[in-house]
Motif scaffolding. Structure first.
Motif, mmCIF file in Angstrom:
data_model
loop_
_atom_site.group_PDB
_atom_site.id
_atom_site.type_symbol
_atom_site.label_atom_id
_atom_site.label_comp_id
_atom_site.label_asym_id
_atom_site.label_seq_id
_atom_site.Cartn_x
_atom_site.Cartn_y
_atom_site.Cartn_z
ATOM 1 N N THR A 1 51.086 42.803 34.358
ATOM 2 C CA THR A 1 49.625 42.798 34.496
ATOM 3 C C THR A 1 49.208 42.962 35.951
ATOM 4 O O THR A 1 48.196 43.609 36.250
ATOM 5 N N ALA A 2 49.999 42.403 36.868
ATOM 6 C CA ALA A 2 49.699 42.577 38.290
ATOM 7 C C ALA A 2 49.906 44.027 38.723
ATOM 8 O O ALA A 2 49.142 44.554 39.542
ATOM 9 N N VAL A 3 50.936 44.684 38.184
ATOM 10 C CA VAL A 3 51.157 46.099 38.490
ATOM 11 C C VAL A 3 49.999 46.946 37.966
ATOM 12 O O VAL A 3 49.510 47.870 38.649
ATOM 13 N N SER A 4 49.537 46.644 36.774
ATOM 14 C CA SER A 4 48.390 47.371 36.214
ATOM 15 C C SER A 4 47.143 47.188 37.065
ATOM 16 O O SER A 4 46.376 48.136 37.284
ATOM 17 N N PHE A 5 46.947 45.978 37.545
ATOM 18 C CA PHE A 5 45.804 45.715 38.413
ATOM 19 C C PHE A 5 45.946 46.442 39.747
ATOM 20 O O PHE A 5 44.960 46.932 40.317
ATOM 21 N N TYR A 6 47.151 46.535 40.240
ATOM 22 C CA TYR A 6 47.381 47.237 41.510
ATOM 23 C C TYR A 6 47.137 48.743 41.365
ATOM 24 O O TYR A 6 46.578 49.377 42.265
ATOM 25 N N LEU A 7 47.549 49.304 40.236
ATOM 26 C CA LEU A 7 47.373 50.744 40.026
ATOM 27 C C LEU A 7 45.940 51.108 39.647
ATOM 28 O O LEU A 7 45.459 52.200 39.995
ATOM 29 N N ASN A 8 45.275 50.215 38.944
ATOM 30 C CA ASN A 8 43.915 50.490 38.480
ATOM 31 C C ASN A 8 43.065 49.254 38.755
ATOM 32 O O ASN A 8 43.007 48.339 37.929
ATOM 33 N N ARG A 9 42.409 49.214 39.883
ATOM 34 C CA ARG A 9 41.687 48.019 40.339
ATOM 35 C C ARG A 9 40.289 47.983 39.744
ATOM 36 O O ARG A 9 39.295 48.381 40.368
ATOM 37 N N THR A 10 40.223 47.491 38.501
ATOM 38 C CA THR A 10 38.961 47.333 37.787
ATOM 39 C C THR A 10 38.826 45.887 37.327
ATOM 40 O O THR A 10 39.793 45.118 37.336
ATOM 41 N N THR A 11 37.623 45.548 36.936
ATOM 42 C CA THR A 11 37.395 44.183 36.436
ATOM 43 C C THR A 11 38.159 43.930 35.142
ATOM 44 O O THR A 11 38.571 42.797 34.887
ATOM 45 N N LYS A 12 38.370 44.958 34.358
ATOM 46 C CA LYS A 12 39.130 44.791 33.119
ATOM 47 C C LYS A 12 40.571 44.393 33.412
ATOM 48 O O LYS A 12 41.115 43.465 32.792
#
Length: 437
Positions: free
Chosen positions: A336-347
Motif C-alpha cells: 500500500t505504501a508503494v501504491s501511495f508512492y507511485l500514485n499520490r492521491t487521497t484514495k
C-alpha cells in the motif's frame, strides 16, 4: 334581549367550568407552576380556587381541586433524578472526548500486550488490570492537556471545533483539574501496584506528550518522530511492569510501534492537510506539495517492519510461525505504501491509512498467540542439549563398534611393522607371516 341573556348564561357556565377544572402541577427545573384558565367575568370564586391550588389545599370540602402532596414529592424526586442523570451524561461525555478514549484504549492495548509478553509463563491478571488502568489514566491526562494547550487551534479546524473546550461545553480550569487528578492517580497506581520503573515511564511519557510533542506541532515537522517515541513507550511500560526491567526482547514491540506510527501519521497528515494548515500545525506533509517525500518516508518505515518477525523468532520471543506471518503482514502494508508512492492521491493515502489500522492489532495478536514463554524456551534448550548429547554418544558408540569390528576382522592378520620391511626391497615376495600371541 333573549340572545344577550343566552350569551351571558353560556359565558357564565363556561367560566364556572373553567374554575372548577384543575390540572396537575407542572414541574420544570425545580419550580412548581400552575396553569389555570379563567374566562371573562369570573368572580372571586375563581380567584379563591387559584389560591387554593397554589397552596395545595382546597378552601372547601375535599374535592377534585385538592392536590396530593405525595404526587408533588414524586414529581420533585423525578426532577432531581433527571437532573442528576443529565449532569452525569454531560460531564461523562466531556471527559470521554477530552481523554480521546478510543486512542487511549489503543494505548492501553499496547501496554497490556507488553505486560503479557514480559510476564513469562505466569501472568498476574490483577497486576495486568492495574497496569492497564494506570496507563488509561495517564493517557487520559496527557490527551486532556493536549487539548487545553491547543484549544485555539482546535477552534479553527473542522475536525476538532466541536470538542468540549472549543465548543464551550466545559471550562479550561475544569479540564485542567480533570487532567491533573487523572494523571496523579494513574501514576500512583502504577507505582503502588506495578513498580517505580513503570510509573517513571508513564510520567515521562505524559510530560513528553503534553509538554514536548504538543508545542512542537506548531514549531517543526519533527513532531511526528517525537510522537512516534511517545507511542512506543506504553508497550515498554507494560513489559517493565511485568518483569521489572528493560531487556532486549522488550524492545521489539516498541520498535514495531515506532516504525508503524510513521506511515500511519503520514497518511493522516496527507489526508488532513487543509485542516492542519488552518490550525497552524507544522506537519511534514505541508512542506511537501507533491507528496513524494511524504510517501517515501512512509514506504521506508514500512520496510523497517520486515525483519521484526525474524528478530522475534531469533531472540526466542515467538515461534517460527510468527516470523512468516509478520513478514507477510509487513509486505502487505508495504504494498500500500508503494501504491501511495507511485500514485499520490487521497484514495491511495486512505488505503495505506486503513492498512496501518489493520496491521497493528494483527501484529500484536500474532505476538501473543505465538509467544514462547521462558519455561518453553528452557525446555527447548534442554531438549536440544539432550539431542546433541544423544547424537554425540550415538556417534561415539558407532565409532567404537566399527573399531571393534575392524580389530576383530583384522586381528588375525595384524603384523608388526618390521614385517613390512621385506616387502619394500622385494615387492614380489610374499610378506612373512607371524603368529599372533
Amino acid at each position: 334581549m333573549w340572545r344577550n341573556t343566552v350569551g351571558f348564561s353560556s359565558k357564565l357556565l363556561a367560566a364556572s367550568k373553567s374554575s372548577s377544572s384543575l390540572r396537575l402541577p407542572l414541574v420544570h427545573h425545580g419550580v412548581v407552576t400552575r396553569s389555570t384558565s379563567t374566562a371573562a367575568g369570573s368572580g372571586p370564586e375563581s380567584t379563591e380556587a387559584a389560591g387554593s391550588v397554589k397552596l395545595g389545599f382546597s378552601s372547601g370540602s375535599p374535592g377534585p381541586s385538592a392536590v396530593d402532596l405525595s404526587s408533588f414529592a414524586a414529581a420533585a424526586s423525578v426532577l432531581k433524578s433527571r437532573d442528576v442523570v443529565d449532569f452525569a451524561k454531560h460531564y461523562g461525555r466531556c471527559y470521554w472526548e477530552l481523554s480521546k478514549a478510543r486512542l487511549s484504549m489503543l494505548v492501553v492495548a499496547t501496554s497490556g500486550a507488553g505486560y503479557v509478553l514480559g510476564s513469562g509463563s505466569a501472568i498476574d491478571y490483577m497486576g495486568l488490570c492495574c497496569t492497564c488502568a494506570g496507563t488509561m489514566m495517564v493517557a487520559a491526562s496527557a490527551n486532556t492537556l493536549n487539548q487545553v494547550f491547543e484549544v485555539k487551534n482546535d477552534a479553527k479546524m473542522n475536525r476538532t471545533k466541536r470538542r468540549p473546550l472549543p465548543s464551550g461545553r466545559i471550562s479550561i480550569p475544569h479540564a485542567v483539574t480533570w487532567a491533573a487528578s487523572s494523571g496523579i492517580v494513574g501514576t500512583a497506581l502504577l507505582a503502588s501496584k506495578a513498580n517505580l520503573l513503570a510509573a517513571g515511564l508513564g510520567a515521562s511519557n505524559l510530560v513528553l506528550y503534553a509538554f514536548v510533542y504538543t508545542p512542537l506541532k506548531q514549531i517543526h515537522p519533527i513532531n511526528t518522530w517525537v510522537g512516534a517515541i511517545v507511542g512506543a513507550i506504553p508497550p515498554l511500560l507494560g513489559w517493565a511492569a511485568a518483569s521489572g526491567q528493560v531487556s532486549l526482547n522488550g524492545l521489539l514491540l516498541p520498535a514495531a510501534l515506532y516504525f508503524w506510527q510513521i506511515p500511519h501519521f503520514m497518511a493522516l497528515a496527507y489526508l488532513c492537510r487543509k485542516d492542519y494548515a488552518d490550525g497552524g500545525f507544522k506537519m511534514f506533509s505541508l512542506a511537501d506539495a507533491s507528496g513524494q517525500r511524504t510517501a517515501a518516508v512512509a514506504l521506508r518505515n514500512c520496510l523497517y517492519l520486515l525483519p521484526l518477525g525474524y528478530l522475534a523468532y531469533d531472540w526466542g520471543l515467538t515461534s517460527g510461525w510468527f516470523c512468516l506471518e509478520s513478514t507477510l503482514l509487513a509486505l502487505a502494508i508495504s504494498c500500500t505504501a508503494v501504491s501511495f508512492y507511485l500514485n499520490r492521491t487521497t484514495k491511495e493515502a486512505r488505503r495505506m491509512f486503513h492498512a496501518s489500522l489493520l496491521y497493528l492489532p494483527v501484529f500484536m495478536s500474532g505476538l501473543l498467540v505465538h509467544r514462547v514463554t521462558e519455561s518453553q524456551q528452557q525446555m527447548t534448550i534442554e531438549n536440544s542439549i539432550k539431542i546433541v548429547e544423544m547424537s554425540s554418544s550415538l556417534e561415539s558408540t558407532e565409532g567404537s563398534q566399527e573399531n571393534r569390528k575392524k580389530q576383530s576382522v583384522g586381528g588375525s592378520q595384524r603384523r608388526p611393522p618390521v614385517s613390512y620391511a621385506s616387502v619394500a626391497p622385494f615387492p614380489f615376495l610374499p610378506a612373512p607371516s607371524y603368529a599372533t600371541p
